[in-house]
Design an enzyme around this catalytic site. Structure first.
Site, PDB file in Angstrom:
ATOM      1  N   LYS A  61       6.257  -8.194  10.245  1.00 42.97           N
ATOM      2  CA  LYS A  61       4.912  -8.115   9.681  1.00 42.97           C
ATOM      3  C   LYS A  61       4.469  -9.520   9.303  1.00 42.97           C
ATOM      4  O   LYS A  61       5.194 -10.255   8.638  1.00 42.97           O
ATOM      5  CB  LYS A  61       4.860  -7.208   8.451  1.00 42.97           C
ATOM      6  CG  LYS A  61       3.420  -7.073   7.923  1.00 42.97           C
ATOM      7  CD  LYS A  61       3.291  -6.062   6.804  1.00 42.97           C
ATOM      8  CE  LYS A  61       3.819  -6.594   5.488  1.00 42.97           C
ATOM      9  NZ  LYS A  61       3.412  -5.759   4.340  1.00 42.97           N
ATOM     10  N   ARG A 105       2.612   1.799   2.008  1.00 42.96           N
ATOM     11  CA  ARG A 105       4.045   1.687   1.701  1.00 42.96           C
ATOM     12  C   ARG A 105       4.273   1.103   0.317  1.00 42.96           C
ATOM     13  O   ARG A 105       5.269   1.400  -0.334  1.00 42.96           O
ATOM     14  CB  ARG A 105       4.796   0.925   2.776  1.00 42.96           C
ATOM     15  CG  ARG A 105       4.508  -0.571   2.920  1.00 42.96           C
ATOM     16  CD  ARG A 105       5.305  -1.415   1.950  1.00 42.96           C
ATOM     17  NE  ARG A 105       5.489  -2.768   2.407  1.00 42.96           N
ATOM     18  CZ  ARG A 105       5.375  -3.827   1.633  1.00 42.96           C
ATOM     19  NH1 ARG A 105       5.016  -3.713   0.349  1.00 42.96           N
ATOM     20  NH2 ARG A 105       5.619  -5.031   2.110  1.00 42.96           N
ATOM     21  N   GLN A 133      -4.319  -1.030  -3.986  1.00 47.62           N
ATOM     22  CA  GLN A 133      -2.910  -0.713  -4.211  1.00 47.62           C
ATOM     23  C   GLN A 133      -2.698   0.115  -5.474  1.00 47.62           C
ATOM     24  O   GLN A 133      -1.724   0.862  -5.569  1.00 47.62           O
ATOM     25  CB  GLN A 133      -2.076  -1.998  -4.220  1.00 47.62           C
ATOM     26  CG  GLN A 133      -2.034  -2.616  -2.827  1.00 47.62           C
ATOM     27  CD  GLN A 133      -1.021  -3.729  -2.691  1.00 47.62           C
ATOM     28  OE1 GLN A 133      -0.373  -4.135  -3.646  1.00 47.62           O
ATOM     29  NE2 GLN A 133      -0.872  -4.227  -1.485  1.00 47.62           N
ATOM     30  N   ARG A 156     -12.518  -5.600 -15.069  1.00 54.30           N
ATOM     31  CA  ARG A 156     -13.914  -5.185 -14.894  1.00 54.30           C
ATOM     32  C   ARG A 156     -13.974  -3.667 -15.063  1.00 54.30           C
ATOM     33  O   ARG A 156     -13.463  -2.915 -14.250  1.00 54.30           O
ATOM     34  CB  ARG A 156     -14.428  -5.593 -13.520  1.00 54.30           C
ATOM     35  CG  ARG A 156     -15.927  -5.312 -13.309  1.00 54.30           C
ATOM     36  CD  ARG A 156     -16.413  -5.780 -11.957  1.00 54.30           C
ATOM     37  NE  ARG A 156     -16.354  -7.237 -11.822  1.00 54.30           N
ATOM     38  CZ  ARG A 156     -15.496  -7.881 -11.041  1.00 54.30           C
ATOM     39  NH1 ARG A 156     -14.603  -7.196 -10.330  1.00 54.30           N
ATOM     40  NH2 ARG A 156     -15.501  -9.199 -10.964  1.00 54.30           N
ATOM     41  N   GLY A 216       2.504  -7.369  -9.081  1.00 54.01           N
ATOM     42  CA  GLY A 216       1.689  -8.497  -8.644  1.00 54.01           C
ATOM     43  C   GLY A 216       2.532  -9.677  -8.207  1.00 54.01           C
ATOM     44  O   GLY A 216       3.749  -9.732  -8.439  1.00 54.01           O
TER      45      GLY A 216
END
Length: 317
Positions: A61, A105, A133, A156, A216
């Site tokens: 990938k 995934r 995500q 936000r 993250g």
């Protein structure tokens, strides 16, 4: 393919990582200004190869995330392609768009980690972030657990409110959007999916019995929370130590592989057990492996062949 398929493939691939039949080198990053350096494109690309024993396929990938000009153009943050090869001959067999697989995934990794760690059917979730995500995490978790309450914080509020609206038919329990980030920490499971480069979750907010998923790329939780944790669980030891939440603690010599309690592959095979986590603070980091992407792409390729799809294409000028 539905979310149940994604969860099943990720589970089987975790088992392969646990028994060594899945080979997954650490990802290689090309920094294109993500960290503020040269060139100034506010992006990165990762090369993520893997071999999947239970499918007997190999692939790569090539995936990245870009702000800057890509964001101004109205394009999604993630861009990705997946290439598959026949591992016997080295011939290329398929090229697939990879952003959708990446997002799905990612959610399935969290859901399966919870499958191995949580022994009850119902959980509460505190979600930090409200993008794609965040959505796929909730969709995947809801396939395996009843979410009795989802608490959402996002920098936000309007985005968080839209996310709550989108998830109302997925989550069986109550969904709350909160202004105070601390409110979202009062849940069984905390998930961070933001581009934050400064900690959002404070150490003192997190009570025993909480499982924290800092997903993250940067630093969404305080270092003290990691150092205080009773158990640290990862998908890929070397990769997790040098990326995301553990990166600079590793570089400072405060965290090493000796601090990793176990891996998700070992838990998937039941080689190890996380035990009773009700009095523990647990940090779980499925940092993301190419193996998951290649395995899902392999199943997509197989199903496409069965339906006579995708056997030819034309490049567009």
């Amino acid at each position: 393919m539905d979310i149940g398929d994604f969860n099943a493939i990720v589970h089987k691939t975790f088992q392969g990582l646990g028994d060594g039949t899945v080979i997954n080198p650490t990802k290689l990053t090309l920094d294109l200004g993500e960290t503020g350096g040269y060139p100034p494109y506010e992006g990165f690309m990762n090369a993520m190869p893997a071999y999947i024993g239970w499918q007997d396929i190999a692939g790569l990938k090539w995936v990245g995330g870009f702000l800057g000009e890509r964001k101004k153009a109205g394009l999604p943050y993630i861009t990705a392609m997946i290439l598959l090869i026949n591992p016997h001959l080295g011939t290329f067999t398929a090229a697939l768009e990879g952003a959708y697989i990446t997002n799905m995934r990612t959610g399935a990794q969290t859901a399966n980690a919870l499958r191995y760690l949580v022994k009850k059917p119902s959980i509460t979730v505190g979600m930090y972030g409200a993008g794609m995500q965040a959505s796929t995490n909730i969709i995947a978790i809801s396939n395996l657990f009843d979410i009795s309450e989802l608490i959402v914080w996002n920098h936000r509020r309007s985005t968080a409110e839209q996310f709550a609206e989108d998830m109302k038919d997925i989550v069986s329990g109550k969904i709350r959007v909160v202004e105070d980030a601390e409110e979202a920490s009062q849940a069984d499971v905390l998930i961070t999916v933001t581009p934050a480069q400064e900690p959002i979750i404070k150490t003192e907010w997190v009570k025993p019995g909480t499982i924290v998923f800092p997903l993250g790329s940067f630093q969404e939780i305080e270092d003290d929370l990691i150092l205080k944790a009773d158990k640290i669980i990862v998908d890929h030891v070397e990769q997790a130590l040098h990326r995301g939440a553990l990166k600079h603690l590793t570089h400072e010599g405060k965290i090493s592989k000796d601090d990793i309690f176990t891996t998700l592959g070992e838990l998937a095979l039941e080689k190890t057990s996380a035990g009773d986590l009700s009095n523990d603070i647990t940090i779980c980091i499925p940092i993301g492996t190419g193996a998951m992407d290649v395995a899902i792409a392999g199943e997509v390729y197989k199903r496409a062949l069965e339906k006579g799809l995708g056997d030819s294409f034309d490049f567009e000028a």
